[in-house]
Design an enzyme around this catalytic site. Structure first.
Site, mmCIF file in Angstrom:
data_model
loop_
_atom_site.group_PDB
_atom_site.id
_atom_site.type_symbol
_atom_site.label_atom_id
_atom_site.label_comp_id
_atom_site.label_asym_id
_atom_site.label_seq_id
_atom_site.Cartn_x
_atom_site.Cartn_y
_atom_site.Cartn_z
ATOM 1 C CB ALA A 141 -0.998 0.064 1.153
ATOM 2 C CG ASN A 194 -0.277 2.973 4.682
ATOM 3 O OD1 ASN A 194 0.161 2.044 4.075
ATOM 4 N ND2 ASN A 194 -0.938 2.785 5.801
ATOM 5 C CB SER A 229 1.136 1.529 -3.702
ATOM 6 O OG SER A 229 0.222 2.656 -4.290
ATOM 7 C CB SER A 267 -8.551 -1.652 0.395
ATOM 8 O OG SER A 267 -8.514 -2.110 -1.118
ATOM 9 C CB VAL A 268 -11.532 -5.200 2.827
ATOM 10 C CG1 VAL A 268 -12.609 -6.406 2.793
ATOM 11 C CG2 VAL A 268 -11.068 -5.159 4.450
ATOM 12 C CD GLU A 285 -0.769 -8.070 8.040
ATOM 13 O OE1 GLU A 285 -1.728 -7.231 8.657
ATOM 14 O OE2 GLU A 285 -0.289 -8.704 8.614
ATOM 15 C CB CYS A 314 -4.072 -0.473 8.052
ATOM 16 S SG CYS A 314 -2.653 -1.041 8.937
ATOM 17 C CD GLU A 355 3.047 -7.943 6.774
ATOM 18 O OE1 GLU A 355 2.800 -6.868 7.178
ATOM 19 O OE2 GLU A 355 3.554 -8.174 5.757
#
Ligand code: NDP
Length: 484
Positions: free
Chosen positions: A151, A153, A178, A229-230, A250, A284, A458
């Site tokens: 991701a 972030n 990403s 994301s989900v 994750e 998250c 993790e």
């Protein structure tokens, strides 16, 4: 700091920078919207080349002793720490997060993972099982080629949290950052080579979902680890399942932070600030549903309003700044949409709520009070600086409400009642929980989600289980019997 971040080339394959692919990938500094570098998205041939390099490198890497692999990872951790400022500045430009944060939370956390799993590499093994005269033993073996997908972030942290345990176990990796934040994973690849990792052990290809999808379904890939994301997690999990690949997922969350009347208000406010506004709320595990018991509600909101005066929003490269822009125009628009829904559905806006005009992707830290469970802002992951404060009366009630979500990433409780603290966390349906703090995720402890928030863990020793498998060896000491 000057904005000169164009990498040598877009991808890192088989120990070297590689240019290729046709479509441009512009890299934007979120504080100004300025394009600071232009990379290329990988095409299918490059993805295949990266996987072939990882596959070719894997047997020899796995054949090294754990001490040897660990030494390389620990050397990489040292190099990362030596270059922490340079890496932090790069991460600030790529993500927009304040340098004040990236200096301590990004490459530094990546270095911790390399050091921790470098240390564990030499300790990995199986067990001996005596069976009368016969016996069996288990060998802990690498899975093969692992794919990591990140991701935007925490780009270098995510890359390191995946690469370190994968490599420690003798796997090799192809990582796709990403497309929003493609830069720092290339630095990790450089650093691993400088630390002595053989070519092909860690590769980086740039791309969006299509490149990710090709990686996930490649026949030579044994394991997929995604941070995202989900909705993406569901797709990637399903695609990986087709080949019965191992997965770590994750994913997102809508985590509860529960504050009882007897809590220390100052600490609870600090936790709510960290768990909603650090990284401009783009974390998250954030505790975005802040349940405050009615007796402490006014004191909590009053102190929160006072503490919000300490927000210093500005150029994230200035170390005095403690609140930066969001990562992209798209993300600001998503947050604006949620703020509008919060207002329309009757939540009380007590702070922020406005986009800052001008260049870049700026959103004020925003607090809603009197939020109820069925409001959209209490149900959906916003992934921005929006805190929802909800009231509650009893312990039983708040546990039921805290758990009434499909997510299960994290949860926190503030109380000075020791028995209640442990009783409450035992009932949280979440993978990672905190008592009297929030969002601390040191590498020594497992991190991950329950329910729709993820699969696997993790960090900690637990991560080893997800990057290796056991082979059983049965050893007969006598003759072999047969019925005929
Ligand atoms: P996304 O789910 O949009 O993307 C995650 C990654 O998956 C990106 O690299 C993306 O590529 C890639 N991807 C998208 N589609 C596919 C596909 N079909 N196959 C393979 N890969 C694909 O998440 P964001 O990047 O927007 O990150 C925010 C989300 O990540 C939030 O939900 C947040 O909660 C979660 N997150 C979870 C963490 C955890 O540890 N549990 C930590 C950090 C974030 P691209 O974006 O380049 O198109």
């Amino acid at each position: 700091m000057t904005i000169a971040v164009q990498p040598t080339a877009s991808h890192f394959i088989n120990g070297a920078y590689v240019e290729g692919g046709s479509e441009d990938l512009p890299v934007v500094f979120p504080a100004t919207g300025e394009v600071v570098a232009t990379l290329k998205l990988a095409d299918e041939a490059l993805v295949d080349q990266a996987i072939a390099a990882a596959k070719a490198a894997q047997p020899a890497w796995a054949a090294l002793s754990g001490v040897e692999r660990g030494r390389i990872l620990r050397r990489a951790a040292e190099i990362m720490r030596e270059r922490n400022r340079e890496l932090s500045e790069l991460e600030t430009i790529d993500t927009g997060k304040p340098l004040q944060e990236t200096l301590i939370a990004d490459a530094a956390s990546g270095a911790d993972a390399l050091e921790y799993f470098g240390g564990l590499a030499a300790t990995l093994g199986g067990e001996h099982i005596q069976l009368g005269a016969d016996f069996a033993y288990t060998r802990r073996e690498a899975l093969g080629v692992c794919v990591g997908i990140g991701a935007w972030n925490y780009p270098i942290q995510i890359a390191s949290w995946k690469a370190a345990p994968a490599l420690a176990c003798g796997n090799t990796m192809v990582f796709k950052p990403s497309e929003t934040t493609p830069l720092s994973a290339l630095k990790l690849a450089e650093i691993l080579i400088e630390a002595g990792a053989p070519a092909g052990v860690f590769n980086v290809v740039q791309g969006a979902g299509a490149v990710g999808a090709r990686l996930v379904t490649h026949p030579d890939v044994a394991k997929v680890s995604l941070t995202g994301s989900v909705p993406t997690g569901r797709k990637v999990y399903a695609a990986a399942a087709e080949g019965l690949r191992h997965v770590t997922m994750e994913l997102g969350g809508k985590s509860p932070l529960v504050i009882f009347d007897d809590a220390n208000v100052e600490n609870a406010v600090s936790a709510a600030i960290n768990g909603n506004f650090y990284s401009s709320g783009q974390i998250c595990s954030n505790g975005t549903r802040v349940f405050v018991q009615k007796g402490i509600k006014e004191a909590f909101l009053t102190r929160l309003a006072e503490r919000l005066k300490g927000v210093n929003m500005g150029d994230p490269r200035d170390e005095a700044v403690n609140f930066g822009p969001m990562v992209s125009e798209r993300q600001v628009q998503i947050v604006e949409g949620y703020i509008a829904k919060g207002l329309a559905e009757g939540a009380r806006l007590v702070a922020g709520g406005q986009r800052r005009e001008g260049a870049g992707f700026w959103m004020e830290p925003t607090v809603f009070a009197d939020v109820t469970d069925t409001m959209t802002i209490a149900e959906e992951e916003i992934f921005g600086p929006v805190m929802s404060v909800l009231d509650f009366d009893t312990e039983e009630e708040v546990i039921a409400r805290a758990n009434a979500t499909d997510f299960g990433l994290a949860a926190g409780v503030f109380t000075n009642n020791l028995a209640r603290a442990h009783r409450v966390v035992a009932q949280f349906k979440a993978g990672t929980t905190w008592i009297n703090t929030y969002n601390l995720t040191p590498v020594e402890v497992p991190f991950g989600g329950s329910k729709m928030s993820g699969v696997g863990r993790e960090n900690g020793r637990a991560a080893i289980e997800h990057y290796s498998e056991l082979k059983t060896v049965y050893v007969a000491m006598g003759d072999t019997e047969a019925p005929f």
